[in-house]
Design an enzyme around this catalytic site. Structure first.
Site, PDB file in Angstrom:
ATOM      1  N   GLU A 100       0.574  -1.269  -0.330  1.00 54.42           N
ATOM      2  CA  GLU A 100      -0.388   0.229   0.639  1.00 54.42           C
ATOM      3  C   GLU A 100       1.028   1.089   0.158  1.00 54.42           C
ATOM      4  OE1 GLU A 100      -2.550   2.065  -0.208  1.00 54.42           O
ATOM      5  OE2 GLU A 100      -4.302   1.377   0.756  1.00 54.42           O
ATOM      6  N   PHE A 154      -1.875  15.943   4.965  1.00 57.11           N
ATOM      7  CA  PHE A 154      -2.686  15.825   3.790  1.00 57.11           C
ATOM      8  C   PHE A 154      -0.697  15.263   1.974  1.00 57.11           C
ATOM      9  CE2 PHE A 154      -4.186  15.639  -0.979  1.00 57.11           C
ATOM     10  CZ  PHE A 154      -4.852  14.505  -0.265  1.00 57.11           C
TER      11      PHE A 154
HETATM   12  P1  5GP Z   1      -7.028   4.345   4.745  1.00 57.19           P
HETATM   13  O1  5GP Z   1      -8.373   3.899   4.926  1.00 57.19           O
HETATM   14  O2  5GP Z   1      -5.909   3.524   5.371  1.00 57.19           O
HETATM   15  O3  5GP Z   1      -7.869   5.743   5.851  1.00 57.19           O
HETATM   16  O4  5GP Z   1      -6.852   5.295   3.528  1.00 57.19           O
HETATM   17  C1  5GP Z   1      -6.036   4.832   2.392  1.00 57.19           C
HETATM   18  C2  5GP Z   1      -5.952   5.454   1.286  1.00 57.19           C
HETATM   19  O5  5GP Z   1      -6.339   6.713   1.317  1.00 57.19           O
HETATM   20  C3  5GP Z   1      -5.075   5.386   0.900  1.00 57.19           C
HETATM   21  O6  5GP Z   1      -4.433   4.245  -0.119  1.00 57.19           O
HETATM   22  C4  5GP Z   1      -4.367   6.649  -0.328  1.00 57.19           C
HETATM   23  O7  5GP Z   1      -4.864   6.445  -1.495  1.00 57.19           O
HETATM   24  C5  5GP Z   1      -5.514   7.727   0.386  1.00 57.19           C
HETATM   25  N1  5GP Z   1      -4.640   8.804   1.490  1.00 57.19           N
HETATM   26  C6  5GP Z   1      -4.941   8.426   2.927  1.00 57.19           C
HETATM   27  N2  5GP Z   1      -3.999   9.490   3.222  1.00 57.19           N
HETATM   28  C7  5GP Z   1      -3.479  10.384   2.371  1.00 57.19           C
HETATM   29  C8  5GP Z   1      -3.092  11.751   1.631  1.00 57.19           C
HETATM   30  O8  5GP Z   1      -2.735  12.110   2.974  1.00 57.19           O
HETATM   31  N3  5GP Z   1      -2.559  11.886   0.899  1.00 57.19           N
HETATM   32  C9  5GP Z   1      -3.227  11.178  -0.304  1.00 57.19           C
HETATM   33  N4  5GP Z   1      -2.961  11.728  -1.769  1.00 57.19           N
HETATM   34  N5  5GP Z   1      -3.910  10.318  -0.508  1.00 57.19           N
HETATM   35  C10 5GP Z   1      -4.240   9.796   0.917  1.00 57.19           C
END
Ligand code: 5GP
Length: 178
Positions: A100, A154
């Site tokens: 990931e 972010f």
């Molecule tokens: P989770 O399910 O852990 O909340 O999120 C995972 C997904 O969210 C990651 O695979 C990614 O695509 C997106 N994501 C989470 N944080 C960020 C960030 O800071 N920047 C970007 N571009 N995508 C993020």
């Protein structure tokens, strides 16, 4: 907030990322030895990391790609994981390495680990993420391997996007809050 290229600050340079990838690969080479591995890249964000990581892995390896989405547009996770394409071969008895880009709430990671456990009796299932935002976690998931821990920023670049842009950056950047 809109992200403009000129406002991006470097969080991790290309060199830092590549050095870290070699360190993770060395650990994985030790873990698996000559055992076969199925590396599963979670599209789209992890594609750069996965491709660079597997180049340093020495065991017999097959790559699979699955597509999930949890971020619609903008900065916040939707809180729901959608399986866009999760067709996989028979992984029973196999070593599975999920790759990931970032773990944020952990919902995507949890979804994937649950999916693996429900569908396959793997020999092992490990989760490897380049970035880990431990501070925003809403599940009890921890990656087995991760590159860098980051605060609640972010980030974009090296596969991570903002509204589809910036994936092609060689570095990982963020916008400083004013
Ligand atoms: P989770 O399910 O852990 O909340 O999120 C995972 C997904 O969210 C990651 O695979 C990614 O695509 C997106 N994501 C989470 N944080 C960020 C960030 O800071 N920047 C970007 N571009 N995508 C993020």
């Amino acid at each position: 907030m809109d992200i403009k290229a000129e406002d991006l600050k470097i969080l991790f340079s290309e060199d830092q990322i590549q050095t870290k990838i070699k360190e993770i690969a060395a650990e994985l080479n030790t873990l698996y030895g000559s055992e076969e591995v199925y590396a599963i890249c979670v599209l789209k964000g992890a594609v750069f990391f996965a491709i660079d990581l597997v180049k340093h892995l020495n065991m017999p390896l097959k790559m699979e790609f699955i597509r999930l989405s949890s971020y619609g547009s903008g900065f916040a996770s939707s809180g729901k994981v959608n399986a866009v394409d999760i067709s996989l071969p028979d992984l029973n008895g196999k070593n599975v390495l999920i790759i990931e880009d970032i773990i944020d709430t952990g919902l995507t990671a949890k979804f994937l680990m649950d999916f693996m456990h429900c569908n396959f009796k793997t020999k092992s299932t490990k989760f490897c993420s380049l970035l880990d935002k431990k501070i925003t976690r809403k599940t009890d998931i921890e990656p087995d391997y991760y590159g860098f821990e980051i605060d609640n920023k972010f980030v974009v670049g090296y596969g991570l996007d903002y509204e589809g842009y910036y994936r092609n950056l060689k570095y990982i950047g963020y916008v400083e809050e004013k």
